[in-house]
Write an enzyme that holds these catalytic residues in place. Sequence first.
Site, PDB file in Angstrom:
ATOM      1  N   ASP A 220       0.841  -1.197   0.000  1.00  0.00           N
ATOM      2  CA  ASP A 220       0.000   0.000   0.000  1.00  0.00           C
ATOM      3  C   ASP A 220       0.880   1.253   0.000  1.00  0.00           C
ATOM      4  OD1 ASP A 220      -2.612   1.309   0.312  1.00  0.00           O
ATOM      5  OD2 ASP A 220      -1.862   1.860   2.310  1.00  0.00           O
ATOM      6  N   GLU A 249       2.012  -0.147  -4.867  1.00  0.00           N
ATOM      7  CA  GLU A 249       0.961   0.784  -5.285  1.00  0.00           C
ATOM      8  C   GLU A 249       1.622   2.117  -5.620  1.00  0.00           C
ATOM      9  OE1 GLU A 249      -3.160   2.954  -3.822  1.00  0.00           O
ATOM     10  OE2 GLU A 249      -1.656   2.372  -2.352  1.00  0.00           O
TER      11      GLU A 249
END
Length: 495
Positions: A220, A249
């Site tokens: 993330d 990400e």
Amino acid sequence: MKDWQRDSIVYQIFPDRFKIGYGKNVFQKREQGHYQLPKQDVRDWGEKPVASVDGSHQYDFWGGDLAGITEELDYIRDLGANTLYLNPIFWGHTNHKYDTVDYFKIDPDFGTEEEFLLLVETAHSKGLSIILDGVFNHVGASGKWANSLELFEEPGALQGNEEFRKYFFEGKKGLRGWMDSCNLLELNLENPILSNMVFRGTDSVVAHWLKKGIDGWRLDVAYDLGPRILKEIVATTKSVRSDAVVIGEIWNYPGGWPEQSHLDGLMNYYFRLVIWETLNGYLSGHDALKIIDEAIKEAGLTFISNSWTILSSHDVPRLKNELGSFQRVKAALVLQYCLPGIPLIYYGEEIEMDGGNDPENRAPMDWQSVSKETETRILFKKLNAIRETKASLRAGNFKPLISSDSSLISFKRTGEIVEDMVLCVVNPTANNIKSRVFLQEGFLMNGTEMKDLLTGRAFKVSFGTVSVDLGPFEALIMEPLIIRSDLHYSPYKRL
């Protein structure tokens, strides 16, 4: 020999919204003691999520869990996907779980560690890999180190524990939050005690779950972690399992990230933007190909081929909301599957679910519609089968092709021999287009038939080109039909 990372087709699941296991509903689960933290509420499976001004929708639960996912692995495999990417499953306060409470504990509302291990074992037995969401940039204010809800006996940073306070950054209004959120507190990953716990060494969070059987991590907000920490996470991952995958990400241009981060790939939202701009008429096919080709050259074909090509996800609207008609969706999906990169299917896209921005794009899976063979589901199965059989789509070279109509997107994927060639031609406009595509393939003989793998339509190679007649948003995936039989004449007899 297959490369499981490169050959992946990813199916993304938002766990709370996929399925409730054991035939239960969310109200029964609540009666059994789930969803008891402050603010948490439950919703009927048929209800759709709606954004709230105060953010309270983050605490609405529909009841999906790990057992529900395990029950539907055959459904996912039947679609043609072979890799599961799960949004966070560690203990958290919200429904999205990006506010981790404890990295070493499966969220009890999702199930037990035994149920998680059963999911991993069952998935592997069916040829499915498991990628978990690693949220290491920040934790929840309810987490064990901050402990704002006093869930733990030991005081956290918000109660005055100075050791835990060193795990965070001081901000203008208390501890600094990611994007200034008061719930998502950014971690001081430069702290040696914390970094050892999260990503360094054999006892870290990163290593712990790899040893439990997962096949890799999706990181993330990897752009916030920075190149140095990303390299360390990758190093720890590979030390535990050399073929484990680490995907970041990163919403930016992909150039520079392979060398600086050592990631296997990124979530390629950059290609999504180019596809959207082209289908919406803001970019010509010629310019779109130029942009894509430059990104591939700068980031490297291997890195882009191992990156996840994203068209929809928990962070962006669904295909139906962005593109409307099936023909436009088909054009986008053909590009997703034919451009270098690993296709990612967001749960429910195959049954044509709709949903705008978060949280509308996180609606519960419509299992009543699964029995219907939608056009999109049929297309996904075809595309997955094509990708499985055509190695050049998974790892072949990429070359943009010139068309006599510059609005077309035309390119080829090639391997070691001419039979490996796949030609992709997409009309991203609402107009009918007749065009000649210059194939730049010296050993593709005159008169060779090119067959569209989606419809069976046939075209003939003429002087190193192929002429196409495309309707609005029509997309073709063509392969050459090459005969090498000794019984009939073939210009390929000595190739």
